[in-house]
Design a protein around this motif. Structure first.
Motif, PDB file in Angstrom:
ATOM      1  N   ARG A 110       0.869  -1.180   0.000  1.00  0.00           N
ATOM      2  CA  ARG A 110       0.000   0.000   0.000  1.00  0.00           C
ATOM      3  C   ARG A 110       0.906   1.229   0.000  1.00  0.00           C
ATOM      4  NH1 ARG A 110      -3.682  -1.255   3.877  1.00  0.00           N
ATOM      5  NH2 ARG A 110      -5.158  -1.849   2.296  1.00  0.00           N
ATOM      6  N   VAL A 111       0.559   2.229  -0.792  1.00  0.00           N
ATOM      7  CA  VAL A 111       1.322   3.471  -0.845  1.00  0.00           C
ATOM      8  C   VAL A 111       0.548   4.545  -0.097  1.00  0.00           C
ATOM      9  CG1 VAL A 111       2.313   5.234  -2.356  1.00  0.00           C
ATOM     10  CG2 VAL A 111       2.331   2.838  -3.069  1.00  0.00           C
ATOM     11  N   TYR A 112       1.237   5.205   0.837  1.00  0.00           N
ATOM     12  CA  TYR A 112       0.647   6.300   1.605  1.00  0.00           C
ATOM     13  C   TYR A 112       1.341   7.610   1.250  1.00  0.00           C
ATOM     14  CZ  TYR A 112      -1.900   3.292   4.886  1.00  0.00           C
ATOM     15  OH  TYR A 112      -2.763   2.413   5.459  1.00  0.00           O
ATOM     16  N   PHE A 113       0.589   8.693   1.351  1.00  0.00           N
ATOM     17  CA  PHE A 113       1.165  10.027   1.255  1.00  0.00           C
ATOM     18  C   PHE A 113       1.574  10.464   2.651  1.00  0.00           C
ATOM     19  CE2 PHE A 113      -1.887   9.930  -2.291  1.00  0.00           C
ATOM     20  CZ  PHE A 113      -1.028  10.252  -3.328  1.00  0.00           C
ATOM     21  N   GLY A 114       2.623  11.233   2.746  1.00  0.00           N
ATOM     22  CA  GLY A 114       3.069  11.784   4.018  1.00  0.00           C
ATOM     23  C   GLY A 114       3.691  13.149   3.787  1.00  0.00           C
ATOM     24  N   VAL A 115       3.997  13.839   4.874  1.00  0.00           N
ATOM     25  CA  VAL A 115       4.669  15.138   4.808  1.00  0.00           C
ATOM     26  C   VAL A 115       5.813  15.108   5.813  1.00  0.00           C
ATOM     27  CG1 VAL A 115       4.444  17.628   5.202  1.00  0.00           C
ATOM     28  CG2 VAL A 115       2.577  16.363   4.130  1.00  0.00           C
ATOM     29  N   TYR A 116       7.003  15.463   5.333  1.00  0.00           N
ATOM     30  CA  TYR A 116       8.141  15.562   6.238  1.00  0.00           C
ATOM     31  C   TYR A 116       7.892  16.694   7.223  1.00  0.00           C
ATOM     32  CZ  TYR A 116      10.743  12.482   3.110  1.00  0.00           C
ATOM     33  OH  TYR A 116      11.162  11.414   2.363  1.00  0.00           O
ATOM     34  N   GLY A 117       8.248  16.481   8.455  1.00  0.00           N
ATOM     35  CA  GLY A 117       7.994  17.475   9.490  1.00  0.00           C
ATOM     36  C   GLY A 117       9.245  18.241   9.883  1.00  0.00           C
ATOM     37  N   GLU A 118       9.292  18.636  11.124  1.00  0.00           N
ATOM     38  CA  GLU A 118      10.373  19.462  11.661  1.00  0.00           C
ATOM     39  C   GLU A 118      11.700  18.716  11.765  1.00  0.00           C
ATOM     40  OE1 GLU A 118      10.155  22.720  12.598  1.00  0.00           O
ATOM     41  OE2 GLU A 118       8.133  22.719  11.758  1.00  0.00           O
ATOM     42  N   HIS A 119      11.657  17.414  11.947  1.00  0.00           N
ATOM     43  CA  HIS A 119      12.862  16.631  12.228  1.00  0.00           C
ATOM     44  C   HIS A 119      13.462  16.027  10.960  1.00  0.00           C
ATOM     45  CE1 HIS A 119      11.677  17.112  16.354  1.00  0.00           C
ATOM     46  NE2 HIS A 119      10.504  16.555  16.082  1.00  0.00           N
ATOM     47  N   ILE A 120      13.604  16.824   9.928  1.00  0.00           N
ATOM     48  CA  ILE A 120      14.136  16.363   8.654  1.00  0.00           C
ATOM     49  C   ILE A 120      15.047  17.448   8.091  1.00  0.00           C
ATOM     50  CG2 ILE A 120      12.280  17.226   7.187  1.00  0.00           C
ATOM     51  CD1 ILE A 120      13.801  13.749   6.859  1.00  0.00           C
ATOM     52  N   SER A 121      15.866  17.074   7.131  1.00  0.00           N
ATOM     53  CA  SER A 121      16.774  18.060   6.547  1.00  0.00           C
ATOM     54  C   SER A 121      15.997  19.237   5.966  1.00  0.00           C
ATOM     55  CB  SER A 121      17.624  17.403   5.446  1.00  0.00           C
ATOM     56  OG  SER A 121      16.799  17.079   4.337  1.00  0.00           O
ATOM     57  N   SER A 122      16.633  20.375   5.914  1.00  0.00           N
ATOM     58  CA  SER A 122      15.951  21.590   5.481  1.00  0.00           C
ATOM     59  C   SER A 122      15.468  21.512   4.037  1.00  0.00           C
ATOM     60  CB  SER A 122      16.868  22.794   5.650  1.00  0.00           C
ATOM     61  OG  SER A 122      18.036  22.622   4.865  1.00  0.00           O
ATOM     62  N   SER A 123      16.112  20.713   3.189  1.00  0.00           N
ATOM     63  CA  SER A 123      15.689  20.641   1.782  1.00  0.00           C
ATOM     64  C   SER A 123      14.339  19.936   1.621  1.00  0.00           C
ATOM     65  CB  SER A 123      16.753  19.946   0.936  1.00  0.00           C
ATOM     66  OG  SER A 123      16.893  18.601   1.336  1.00  0.00           O
ATOM     67  N   ASN A 124      13.978  19.044   2.535  1.00  0.00           N
ATOM     68  CA  ASN A 124      12.710  18.317   2.438  1.00  0.00           C
ATOM     69  C   ASN A 124      11.677  18.758   3.464  1.00  0.00           C
ATOM     70  OD1 ASN A 124      13.513  16.728   0.288  1.00  0.00           O
ATOM     71  ND2 ASN A 124      14.245  15.085   1.590  1.00  0.00           N
ATOM     72  N   LYS A 125      12.027  19.644   4.345  1.00  0.00           N
ATOM     73  CA  LYS A 125      11.142  20.065   5.431  1.00  0.00           C
ATOM     74  C   LYS A 125       9.805  20.556   4.870  1.00  0.00           C
ATOM     75  CE  LYS A 125      10.780  23.249   9.246  1.00  0.00           C
ATOM     76  NZ  LYS A 125      11.244  24.513   9.754  1.00  0.00           N
ATOM     77  N   ASP A 126       8.719  20.018   5.401  1.00  0.00           N
ATOM     78  CA  ASP A 126       7.338  20.360   5.051  1.00  0.00           C
ATOM     79  C   ASP A 126       6.941  19.977   3.625  1.00  0.00           C
ATOM     80  OD1 ASP A 126       6.798  21.410   7.606  1.00  0.00           O
ATOM     81  OD2 ASP A 126       7.632  23.353   7.042  1.00  0.00           O
ATOM     82  N   LEU A 127       7.720  19.143   2.961  1.00  0.00           N
ATOM     83  CA  LEU A 127       7.358  18.681   1.617  1.00  0.00           C
ATOM     84  C   LEU A 127       6.735  17.294   1.683  1.00  0.00           C
ATOM     85  CD1 LEU A 127      10.404  19.858  -0.528  1.00  0.00           C
ATOM     86  CD2 LEU A 127       8.138  20.896  -0.370  1.00  0.00           C
ATOM     87  N   SER A 128       6.010  16.949   0.643  1.00  0.00           N
ATOM     88  CA  SER A 128       5.326  15.655   0.586  1.00  0.00           C
ATOM     89  C   SER A 128       6.308  14.519   0.343  1.00  0.00           C
ATOM     90  CB  SER A 128       4.294  15.648  -0.548  1.00  0.00           C
ATOM     91  OG  SER A 128       3.276  16.573  -0.288  1.00  0.00           O
ATOM     92  N   THR A 129       5.901  13.348   0.744  1.00  0.00           N
ATOM     93  CA  THR A 129       6.623  12.117   0.458  1.00  0.00           C
ATOM     94  C   THR A 129       5.599  11.016   0.269  1.00  0.00           C
ATOM     95  OG1 THR A 129       8.383  10.619   1.181  1.00  0.00           O
ATOM     96  CG2 THR A 129       6.903  11.433   2.889  1.00  0.00           C
ATOM     97  N   MET A 130       6.046   9.899  -0.210  1.00  0.00           N
ATOM     98  CA  MET A 130       5.227   8.693  -0.294  1.00  0.00           C
ATOM     99  C   MET A 130       6.029   7.571   0.316  1.00  0.00           C
ATOM    100  SD  MET A 130       3.694   8.903  -4.098  1.00  0.00           S
ATOM    101  CE  MET A 130       3.135  10.462  -4.736  1.00  0.00           C
ATOM    102  N   PHE A 131       5.344   6.658   0.993  1.00  0.00           N
ATOM    103  CA  PHE A 131       6.029   5.505   1.556  1.00  0.00           C
ATOM    104  C   PHE A 131       5.183   4.272   1.336  1.00  0.00           C
ATOM    105  CE2 PHE A 131       3.742   7.668   4.902  1.00  0.00           C
ATOM    106  CZ  PHE A 131       3.093   6.667   5.599  1.00  0.00           C
ATOM    107  N   ILE A 132       5.863   3.126   1.300  1.00  0.00           N
ATOM    108  CA  ILE A 132       5.222   1.850   0.991  1.00  0.00           C
ATOM    109  C   ILE A 132       5.105   1.021   2.261  1.00  0.00           C
ATOM    110  CG2 ILE A 132       5.457  -0.288  -0.328  1.00  0.00           C
ATOM    111  CD1 ILE A 132       7.099   1.313  -2.378  1.00  0.00           C
ATOM    112  N   VAL A 133       3.908   0.480   2.485  1.00  0.00           N
ATOM    113  CA  VAL A 133       3.638  -0.338   3.670  1.00  0.00           C
ATOM    114  C   VAL A 133       3.199  -1.726   3.194  1.00  0.00           C
ATOM    115  CG1 VAL A 133       2.139  -0.590   5.697  1.00  0.00           C
ATOM    116  CG2 VAL A 133       2.959   1.677   5.017  1.00  0.00           C
ATOM    117  N   PRO A 134       3.779  -2.790   3.755  1.00  0.00           N
ATOM    118  CA  PRO A 134       3.332  -4.135   3.378  1.00  0.00           C
ATOM    119  C   PRO A 134       1.970  -4.455   3.990  1.00  0.00           C
ATOM    120  CG  PRO A 134       4.980  -4.276   5.101  1.00  0.00           C
ATOM    121  CD  PRO A 134       4.874  -2.827   4.729  1.00  0.00           C
ATOM    122  N   THR A 135       1.178  -5.223   3.247  1.00  0.00           N
ATOM    123  CA  THR A 135      -0.123  -5.649   3.750  1.00  0.00           C
ATOM    124  C   THR A 135      -0.169  -7.171   3.795  1.00  0.00           C
ATOM    125  OG1 THR A 135      -1.110  -5.688   1.548  1.00  0.00           O
ATOM    126  CG2 THR A 135      -1.289  -3.631   2.777  1.00  0.00           C
TER     127      THR A 135
END
Length: 173
Positions: A110-135
């Motif tokens: 399953r693919v989920y959308f996410g958003v990088y938060g405060e605890h990430i490098s400045s280049s990705n901070k507050d940007l979207s990401t996608m991650f894969i979860v096994p089902t």
């Protein structure tokens, strides 16, 4: 000497039978395996359909999302994620091993959308990401005439998801 003739004759017949029957069976199995065709999975769409889906997303979602991201981060948000084929194959092999060790059945991704938060490098901070979860599901090994699994075979498993895909733009027009 006359008593040894049937023995030699039996050995020769046995050797010929082994030669003609055993190798052919192995060769036929290899031939059948080599001829197995790859089946196109359901859900495969045409490139034109993919371009239309991406165009619709760009038309209806991108302006709203990018306006928020521009205010927060000062740049357009990511629209896609990319993983190398090797990373995906390694991840699938890893999850198969982990679920087998834990008595679970791995049934999909399953693919989920996410958003990088405060605890990430400045280049990705507050940007979207996608991650894969096994089902999957728990293996049921109890003998029963009726197998009822109320959770189904596609619940998220508690295995580590795959992230760190390379963020990017839209589908090429």
């Amino acid at each position: 000497m006359k008593n040894l003739r049937p023995l030699f004759f039996g050995i020769i017949i046995g050797a010929l039978a082994t030669y003609f029957f055993c190798p052919r069976q192995a060769a036929e199995e290899e031939s059948v395996a080599a001829k197995a065709e790859v089946v196109k999975p359901k859900g495969v769409i045409t490139v034109a359909q993919a371009k239309e889906l991406n165009y619709n997303w760009t038309k209806f979602r991108k302006p709203a999302i990018d306006s928020i991201t521009q205010r927060m981060v000062g740049k357009d948000d990511y629209r896609s994620a990319w993983w190398s084929l090797q990373d995906v194959e390694d991840y699938i092999a890893y999850i198969k091993q982990e679920t087998q060790n834990d008595g679970e059945i791995f049934t999909g991704l399953r693919v989920y959308f996410g958003v990088y938060g405060e605890h990430i490098s400045s280049s990705n901070k507050d940007l979207s990401t996608m991650f894969i979860v096994p089902t999957g599901a728990k293996k049921v090994e109890k003998a029963s005439m009726i197998n009822i699994n109320l959770q189904g075979g596609n619940r998220d498993l508690t295995k580590p998801p795959l992230n760190d895909g390379i963020g990017g733009g839209g589908y090429p027009q």
